[in-house]
Design a protein around this motif. Structure first.
Motif, PDB file in Angstrom:
ATOM      1  N   THR A 223       5.136  -7.926  -5.018  1.00 22.80           N
ATOM      2  CA  THR A 223       5.119  -7.586  -6.441  1.00 22.80           C
ATOM      3  C   THR A 223       4.297  -8.597  -7.237  1.00 22.80           C
ATOM      4  N   GLU A 224       4.536  -9.883  -6.976  1.00 23.81           N
ATOM      5  CA  GLU A 224       3.815 -10.929  -7.703  1.00 23.81           C
ATOM      6  C   GLU A 224       2.326 -10.917  -7.358  1.00 23.81           C
ATOM      7  N   SER A 225       1.994 -10.645  -6.107  1.00 22.06           N
ATOM      8  CA  SER A 225       0.586 -10.578  -5.707  1.00 22.06           C
ATOM      9  C   SER A 225      -0.110  -9.398  -6.376  1.00 22.06           C
ATOM     10  N   ARG A 226       0.603  -8.290  -6.478  1.00 20.89           N
ATOM     11  CA  ARG A 226       0.034  -7.111  -7.137  1.00 20.89           C
ATOM     12  C   ARG A 226      -0.227  -7.400  -8.623  1.00 20.89           C
ATOM     13  N   LYS A 227       0.705  -8.087  -9.267  1.00 21.57           N
ATOM     14  CA  LYS A 227       0.508  -8.462 -10.673  1.00 21.57           C
ATOM     15  C   LYS A 227      -0.743  -9.311 -10.837  1.00 21.57           C
ATOM     16  N   ALA A 228      -1.023 -10.154  -9.855  1.00 21.64           N
ATOM     17  CA  ALA A 228      -2.161 -11.076  -9.939  1.00 21.64           C
ATOM     18  C   ALA A 228      -3.453 -10.451  -9.422  1.00 21.64           C
ATOM     19  N   GLY A 229      -3.407  -9.168  -9.036  1.00 21.46           N
ATOM     20  CA  GLY A 229      -4.594  -8.508  -8.513  1.00 21.46           C
ATOM     21  C   GLY A 229      -4.892  -8.828  -7.068  1.00 21.46           C
ATOM     22  N   ASN A 230      -3.870  -9.272  -6.328  1.00 23.51           N
ATOM     23  CA  ASN A 230      -4.050  -9.669  -4.924  1.00 23.51           C
ATOM     24  C   ASN A 230      -3.084  -8.929  -4.007  1.00 23.51           C
ATOM     25  N   GLU A 231      -2.962  -7.611  -4.181  1.00 21.48           N
ATOM     26  CA  GLU A 231      -1.936  -6.877  -3.451  1.00 21.48           C
ATOM     27  C   GLU A 231      -2.131  -6.890  -1.937  1.00 21.48           C
ATOM     28  N   SER A 232      -3.353  -7.135  -1.484  1.00 20.96           N
ATOM     29  CA  SER A 232      -3.608  -7.173  -0.035  1.00 20.96           C
ATOM     30  C   SER A 232      -3.295  -8.526   0.589  1.00 20.96           C
TER      31      SER A 232
END
Length: 408
Positions: free
Chosen positions: A226-235
């Motif tokens: 979730t936090e990675s997706r918020k930061a634009g790093n979902e992969s």
């Protein structure tokens, strides 16, 4: 000295006590005997899949949903595998190397042993020796960063991530192996949002102990995906968890969760690798553990077995370990981490000579090299209370001898 005499008396008993690994004990694995003995209610998953047949590479819907709820992700982001999270992690590293995501070109498939050239990994240490073994197998250079009670030293992690050859990082976010630390929310936010030089930087998020608490409430740190997706790093993160220490160690179920091009790349490899995992075992688990609440209730039974063992070890260490030795006091997981500056190898050898095997000194560091010869991992779980009491006494005596030898 009394402790030397006591040590010699123990050596004369020819003990054979093995505390090298954090394995569940017989009582724990027996908790799921009724699941193994119960017949399946049917051979159909809820979507009509015949679990006895081929197909269903991602897993049946029931078990995907259970894992998704456990990890706090969407079912579409879950791939269910066999029984071994280590095997799935190994495959993930192999996938990223062979697909060319971590190297300039995909490595030749005809090599008997692949070398990842200048590929590097960030490895918090003390850490999990099996993670390090995977990197070493693939020739991935390991860069050690120190662990703190809130997770890895993030200043050092963020610095290392600026190297374009650094492609990934190992993390055990809840009850880390061996200290039993829990990553703070700030650590997780920084891992999710930090700048990395490599475009396919991956965090291998080994959430092995996400529900393995034996005191208090289950830890619920921020969700890395979730936090990675918020930061634009979902992969960026690839999450792993399993039933290996929940149901049957050799016959549990493992899953990964990922998103974006990481998920697409892994799904492509797994679809080429197998026509389908053991779906009968998946259905067996899904019928026995219908919800996360069912798993939590089951884990209370594990806690009732494990907690007294940790209490025995920790209380004895508190009374008998001499300074400068220190130790952690985890509220879950499978290990206690002990620091004896410059004396870890000596303590381990003294324990071995007395018939008590503990994990090799240096095993919690890349390349089996602890720069301070300090860390030892103590595993209370597998031993009976009687053997554990002896093992802890021997360990404390070994530390006392090693410390006094330095001061002599």
């Amino acid at each position: 000295m009394d402790y030397l005499k006591q040590y010699e008396e123990i050596k004369a008993k020819n003990l054979k006590i093995d505390a090298t690994r954090g394995k569940p004990n017989t009582q724990q694995v027996a908790l799921c005997n009724d699941m193994l003995n119960a017949p399946l209610k049917s051979f159909q998953a809820e979507d009509g899949t015949d679990v006895r047949n081929y197909g269903g590479n991602d897993g049946i819907p029931e078990i995907k949903r259970l894992f998704a709820d456990l990890l706090g992700v969407d079912t579409k982001e879950v791939i269910v595998g066999g029984n071994s999270s280590l095997n799935m992690m190994f495959d993930c590293v192999a996938t990223m190397v062979l697909a060319g995501q971590w190297t300039a070109q995909p490595l030749s498939a005809d090599k008997t042993r692949h070398e990842a050239r200048d590929v590097k990994f960030i490895c918090p240490a003390p850490g999990y020796d099996r993670h390090f073994a995977i990197c070493e197998y693939f020739g991935i250079k390991m860069l050690t960063v120190p662990m703190t009670p809130t997770g890895p030293d993030m200043n050092e992690v963020e610095k290392l991530a600026q190297d374009p050859d650094v492609v990934g990082m190992w993390c055990v976010p809840v009850f880390s192996n061996p200290q039993g630390y829990i990553y703070s929310d700030d650590t997780i936010r920084r891992l999710a949002s930090m700048q990395t030089a490599h475009p396919h930087f991956r965090i291998l998020w080994d959430d092995a102990y996400t529900i393995h608490h034996f005191t208090g409430e289950r830890p619920t740190p921020l969700n890395i995906l979730t936090e990675s997706r918020k930061a634009g790093n979902e992969s960026r993160p690839i999450m792993f968890t399993s039933f290996s220490k929940i149901s049957i160690a050799g016959a549990g179920i493992v899953c990964l969760a990922a998103a974006g091009d990481a998920l697409a790349t892994l799904r492509k490899r797994f679809s080429a690798q197998t026509i389908g995992p053991d779906k009968t075992n998946q259905l067996r688990h899904a019928q026995y553990f219908k919800t996360v609440a069912d798993i939590q209730a089951h884990m209370q039974k594990h806690a009732a077995i494990l907690h007294p063992k940790f209490e025995l070890a920790i209380s004895t260490f508190a009374k008998k370990l001499p300074p400068p030795a220190t130790f952690t006091t985890p509220n879950g997981g499978y290990f206690i981490s002990v620091e004896i500056p410059n004396q870890a190898k000596r303590v381990r050898q003294l324990c071995k000579d007395a018939g008590v095997l503990i994990t090799e000194a240096g095993a919690t560091f890349p390349y089996n090299t602890d720069p301070n010869n300090s860390n030892l991992r103590f595993a209370p779980s597998f031993l009976s209370m009687e053997d554990l009491e002896i093992a802890v006494e021997v360990f404390c005596l070994a530390v006392q001898i090693a410390v006094n030898e330095v001061g002599a």
